[in-house]
Each structure stands twice: as structure tokens, then as C-alpha cells.
Design a protein around this motif. Sequence first.
Motif, PDB file in Angstrom:
ATOM      1  N   THR A 625     -90.529 -42.618 -49.028  1.00  0.00           N
ATOM      2  CA  THR A 625     -90.326 -41.288 -48.443  1.00  0.00           C
ATOM      3  C   THR A 625     -88.949 -40.773 -48.835  1.00  0.00           C
ATOM      4  N   ALA A 626     -88.891 -39.476 -49.054  1.00  0.00           N
ATOM      5  CA  ALA A 626     -87.638 -38.857 -49.491  1.00  0.00           C
ATOM      6  C   ALA A 626     -86.616 -38.846 -48.352  1.00  0.00           C
ATOM      7  N   ASP A 627     -85.352 -38.756 -48.721  1.00  0.00           N
ATOM      8  CA  ASP A 627     -84.296 -38.654 -47.719  1.00  0.00           C
ATOM      9  C   ASP A 627     -84.447 -37.355 -46.934  1.00  0.00           C
ATOM     10  N   LEU A 628     -84.066 -37.388 -45.669  1.00  0.00           N
ATOM     11  CA  LEU A 628     -84.072 -36.172 -44.867  1.00  0.00           C
ATOM     12  C   LEU A 628     -82.917 -35.274 -45.289  1.00  0.00           C
ATOM     13  N   PRO A 629     -83.062 -33.959 -45.164  1.00  0.00           N
ATOM     14  CA  PRO A 629     -82.000 -33.043 -45.601  1.00  0.00           C
ATOM     15  C   PRO A 629     -80.690 -33.328 -44.884  1.00  0.00           C
ATOM     16  N   GLY A 630     -79.620 -33.411 -45.640  1.00  0.00           N
ATOM     17  CA  GLY A 630     -78.316 -33.689 -45.052  1.00  0.00           C
ATOM     18  C   GLY A 630     -77.697 -32.496 -44.361  1.00  0.00           C
ATOM     19  N   SER A 631     -78.257 -31.295 -44.562  1.00  0.00           N
ATOM     20  CA  SER A 631     -77.670 -30.093 -43.966  1.00  0.00           C
ATOM     21  C   SER A 631     -78.138 -29.862 -42.541  1.00  0.00           C
ATOM     22  N   ILE A 632     -79.067 -30.698 -42.049  1.00  0.00           N
ATOM     23  CA  ILE A 632     -79.622 -30.513 -40.704  1.00  0.00           C
ATOM     24  C   ILE A 632     -79.390 -31.774 -39.887  1.00  0.00           C
ATOM     25  N   ARG A 633     -78.839 -31.622 -38.713  1.00  0.00           N
ATOM     26  CA  ARG A 633     -78.729 -32.744 -37.791  1.00  0.00           C
ATOM     27  C   ARG A 633     -80.009 -32.812 -36.971  1.00  0.00           C
ATOM     28  N   ILE A 634     -80.682 -33.953 -37.021  1.00  0.00           N
ATOM     29  CA  ILE A 634     -81.944 -34.129 -36.307  1.00  0.00           C
ATOM     30  C   ILE A 634     -81.678 -34.951 -35.053  1.00  0.00           C
ATOM     31  N   THR A 635     -82.012 -34.380 -33.885  1.00  0.00           N
ATOM     32  CA  THR A 635     -81.674 -35.034 -32.628  1.00  0.00           C
ATOM     33  C   THR A 635     -82.646 -36.154 -32.271  1.00  0.00           C
ATOM     34  N   ASN A 636     -83.856 -36.158 -32.864  1.00  0.00           N
ATOM     35  CA  ASN A 636     -84.846 -37.191 -32.555  1.00  0.00           C
ATOM     36  C   ASN A 636     -84.704 -38.377 -33.500  1.00  0.00           C
ATOM     37  N   ASP A 637     -85.284 -39.518 -33.089  1.00  0.00           N
ATOM     38  CA  ASP A 637     -85.311 -40.659 -33.995  1.00  0.00           C
ATOM     39  C   ASP A 637     -86.566 -40.600 -34.855  1.00  0.00           C
ATOM     40  N   GLU A 638     -86.824 -41.671 -35.611  1.00  0.00           N
ATOM     41  CA  GLU A 638     -87.959 -41.663 -36.532  1.00  0.00           C
ATOM     42  C   GLU A 638     -89.302 -41.773 -35.815  1.00  0.00           C
ATOM     43  N   GLY A 639     -89.295 -41.935 -34.507  1.00  0.00           N
ATOM     44  CA  GLY A 639     -90.549 -41.941 -33.752  1.00  0.00           C
ATOM     45  C   GLY A 639     -90.802 -40.629 -33.046  1.00  0.00           C
ATOM     46  N   ALA A 640     -90.224 -39.537 -33.556  1.00  0.00           N
ATOM     47  CA  ALA A 640     -90.339 -38.240 -32.888  1.00  0.00           C
ATOM     48  C   ALA A 640     -91.786 -37.789 -32.753  1.00  0.00           C
ATOM     49  N   PHE A 641     -92.605 -38.107 -33.751  1.00  0.00           N
ATOM     50  CA  PHE A 641     -94.010 -37.710 -33.727  1.00  0.00           C
ATOM     51  C   PHE A 641     -94.885 -38.915 -33.388  1.00  0.00           C
ATOM     52  N   HIS A 642     -95.978 -38.646 -32.703  1.00  0.00           N
ATOM     53  CA  HIS A 642     -96.950 -39.691 -32.376  1.00  0.00           C
ATOM     54  C   HIS A 642     -98.322 -39.034 -32.293  1.00  0.00           C
ATOM     55  N   VAL A 643     -99.370 -39.844 -32.286  1.00  0.00           N
ATOM     56  CA  VAL A 643    -100.725 -39.289 -32.265  1.00  0.00           C
ATOM     57  C   VAL A 643    -101.498 -39.704 -31.024  1.00  0.00           C
ATOM     58  N   ARG A 644    -100.896 -40.468 -30.126  1.00  0.00           N
ATOM     59  CA  ARG A 644    -101.589 -40.855 -28.886  1.00  0.00           C
ATOM     60  C   ARG A 644    -100.691 -40.527 -27.695  1.00  0.00           C
TER      61      ARG A 644
END
Length: 644
Positions: A625-644
Amino acid sequence: MSPDLDAVGGPAARPGATAMRELRALKRGGFPSGGPPVRTLLSEIDEVLDLEAAGALLGGAVPLEQLAAAGGFAGQRMALLGSTTMDSLPHLLTAVGVREGVLPRIRLSGFNQWRFEILAGAAELKEFEPGVVACLLDDSAVFEAVTDPLDVAELEERCQAFAEELAQWATAVRESLGGLLVLCTLPLSPLRRDRITDYRSKARLDAVWNRMNAAVADLAAGQPATVVLSHSAIAAHAGTVFGGDRMRHVAAHVFAPEFLKAYAEELVRVVRAGLGRAAKCLLLDLDNTLWGGVVGDDDIGGLKLGGAYPGTAHLELQALARDLMRQGVMLAVVSKNDDQIAREAVATHPEMLLREDSFVRFRANWDPKPDNVRALADELNIGLDAMVFVDDNPVERGLMRRLLPEVATVEMPRDPARYAATLAARGDFNLLELTEEDRDRTELYRARARRAELESTAGNLEDYLRALGSELTVEPAGPLNTARIVQLFGKTNQFNLAGVRYSETEVAQRLAEGTGAFFGARLTDHYGDNGLIAALALREQDDGVWEIENFVLSCRVFSRNVEDALVGLVLRSARKYGARAVTARFRPTPKNARFAAFYPAQGFTPLPTEDGSPSVLFRHDLAVTADLPGSIRITNDEGAFHVR
């Protein structure tokens, strides 16, 4: 010359007759010149019978498919139910819908089958899959279960029971058909009321009936995905409710054609709101519109504003514009004027309710107004069909209709006393529900202007994006954001990758069942809160593969790497929770072509499709997976999305 004769002594042409002839010619040619000319012609037809004839002309599978191919329309399936004969309503809905950019595909239920159709399971309507179910009832729906129409006590009991029955029926509609339910309060016919002779009983019946209608109106708040229209508000626009007694006896036509026309117009406004097509920007002329007089000729002191008529009428229009602005409508000036003089009048006239900071854009110059409006649409990054144009000058209105038919041009009356009422009655800006993002829209676009200033001084794009200080937060759907998430899914903007819409009821049901997960994303920066700017729908397939059912991004944050960050977070979350892969679908529309290569740019590969549809299915195996954009601070961790 007699008013019934034209200039050469023959019978005067009926208003709308020329438009009808041109519509027939366009239909014979298969609508080769596209949607806007048809919409312009329909806007010239006001007589109910002509509008009904136009709807009959445009209805049917072939004309609707031709119009759809011409582009510029949003489709919607609509089921109509009622307690009386409504055979003219589908034609009126078709004409009004096409005029307003909607292609309605309509299924009309049988006479007085509204209750039985649903309680029997609505098999035919289920197959039709309506996105909107509308039910229009007259007072026979109440009185058919009344044994003595003179017994007000029995009527009171019946009215109370009817509101409860309608609530149960509405629940059955949602369970059977889903989509948006549109109800209407019930008018009490004079014949029902007038048969009672004593005024005390008449007053009691009025109170009972009003309480019942209040309970029906309360269903809008108590039932999900439900809109309740006011029959009295519709009647105020139509001028009447009930048709002639002979038609009631001969054909069971209870409602007047004028009422059905006004009802069709209100129903189309609801459909447009549900499709995310409510207008966003009100374009206002200055001279003889926001004020009386011409500032370049009369000077600021000579303008008519406030005080006595006609100044009060112009002030009333400003008050309406201000109230629309408070509900998220952007205001912009489009005036043929000297810029400095116009701005000085706005800033210094003591009776002005609107000041320069009320407007997101101020264009006072001598350029053609359609050119200014095109430029405004580009600057605000909204479609021309999101704009409403108000100008006292019929020449300017005619030019706007001719050159920019997508813009809603208001046919203003000659008397300024009717300006505000005419604009308000159109309902161009009506929404299903007002969100905080809607209320803050003007400030959001002002902040965008400040960001544009920063962009013009930044050395390059990366410097600009880093200087913005963007912060992205992913949040799951919940009570405080579901309305906005559903609103985003309904938009037909450029970054709506799959075109899948969801109702609030469907979102709640799928969350409860665990068959889907819905998310919004909020973006802030040094210049303010951009609001909820993205919506994503995810689900897990049986084989453990995650699917992005749809991804929608607000146009106001294009080119800021937000889309890259969100998909990157989905991929990381999927890998964290053990998904085998992530799939996503791109369905091309007239607006989203620029993002056809979005998923491949994120590392997805196309898969073959078997259904022959123009959509493309993509898959990401999560190996890299590509690196996340460095110009944006993301407040969530890598588990931000889920399907259940």
C-alpha cells in the motif's frame, strides 16, 4: 384590438401553445438537442391542461430513454397511492419533473388501493423498486369508517384512530419498499363540514380534524425517511383544493387540477432534495431588485429601500435572502454596475440588511451576466443547476434562460411587492433535513477563498498543502452525522464513484444487521472546519474480501489529497483486520469521468465484468500500500474503518 385576437385579427395563441408545438417537434427528432431546451420550453407552460398534455407527450419508456440519453437529468422511480382518482397526476409529475431536471418513472396504484396494496405485501411495487412512495388522501379515507357523520364524538374517536393507523401503515411501507415516504395532511371538504348545522359542533369538528392533521404532521419527526406535506400550504399556492362536484360524481375526481399541479411541484421539490439537487446559490441583481432605483443614476440617497412602498418590498426581499443565507444558501451579486459605486451603496445605505460580507462573491461590472454566472460557478466549484437567478429585468432573464438554461431563472412579477413571495414559493433550496454543514456553507466558501489566496502565494502545490495544516478525522455513522452522510451519497457531483444512494432507514437497518458499515470524514485546517466532506460505504463479502460500495467526496476539497488518504486508510484497516483483498466499483456518469482512473492510481487492478454494464470493478490484494499523504494529519489509527 380585442384581447382574444392576435396582431393579425386571428384567435390569440393560448399561452404555452408555441412551447407545446416545439416540444412535439423535439420529440419527433428524438430530443437531439438535449435536455435544457426541453426544460426551457416546459418553463413557458403554466396552464394545467397544457402541462398535463406535455407530461403525456414526454411520458412513456421511449421519450424518457431519449431524454436520459440527452443527459442532464437524474432518474427516480416513484410509486403513487391515494384514495381518489389521480390519473392526471403522473402526467403532471412527468412535466414538472423534467422541467426541474428529474426523469420520474411512475407507477400509479389502483383507485383507493393505498391501504390494501401495502398490507397485501405490495408485490408489484416491490418489483418496481420505487425510491419515493407518495400517498395523497382525501377525507373519504377517514369517513369511510364513520357510521354517523353528524356524531362529532364518533368523528373524534375515528380521527385519533386514523392517525395511529397511518403511522402503522407508514411502518409497513418502509418494511416492504424502503425509500422515502411522502405523506400529506388531509383536507376537510366543505360538504362534510357544512352538513353540520350548529356552530359549536362545527368548531369541535375543526379542532378534531386539526389535531388529527397535527398527529399526521408529527410522523415526519417520529418516522424515519418520512416527509409530510401540508395540504393547506399547497392550496395556498394552488388557490383551491377541491374540484367540481360534477367531476367528483362522474370520475371520482376529488382534487382540483390546480391543486394536483401544485402538489406535483411540491413532490418534485422533495425528490430533488432527496437526490441532492437542491440549489445552493442565490444570484441577486441590485438595481430595482435588492433596492428600488438605479444607483448609478439616482445616487445612494435616491435609492428606495425601507420606509414606504416600494422600499419595503425590496427590504422584504433582502430579509428573505438573509434568512436563506442563515440556512446555508450562498448569496452572490450579479449586477451591471460600476463596482465601486455598487459596493459603496451596499456598505453605506442605512436600510441595507445585506452587507458585502453577506455575499460569497460580488460581481458588479458591465460583462454579460451569463458570463459572470459561468465564472461564479467555476470559482465556487458548483454546477450551474445549483444556481437561482433573480433579476427584475425581463431582458436579462431571457438571456440567462437562452444561454444558461441549467440556471433556475425566476420569472419575477412586475410589482416588487410580490418579489419575496414569488421567490419563496418556488422552494428551490428546500432540503429533506438541514444539517450543520448546510448552515455553515457561506463561511465554508469564505474560508475557501482564503485558501485560494494562500495557494496563489505558495511556491508549489506541496508547499501550499502543507501550509494549510489539514487534519482529517474518520467517524462512523451515528445519530449526529447520518443525515449528512446520506446527503453526500445523494449528490451527483464529480467524485461520486459508484452512484449508489442510501436512505437513512437503509443505513440504520444495515448497521443493525451488520450487513454494511458507513463512515463520514471531517476535514479542518488553519482557516476553519470544512465540515463532513466524505462518505464511504463498506461491506464484507462472504469470501472475506472488503468491498467499497461507494465513495463520495465533496467538491470543495478536491485536489487536497483527501481521497488518497481515505482510500489508504481503508486499505490499511482491511489489512489490519485480516481481509483478503479490497474491491471497488467505478460507474461512469456524465460528471465523474475525470476520476475514472482514481482506483488504478491507488494500486487497484481492473477485473473483468460479466454483466455487460459500463461499470468497472477493481481489486487491491493489500500486498503493498502506498504511503499516506504527508500534507494531511490523520487523527485516526489504521483501524479507522471496519465492516462489522
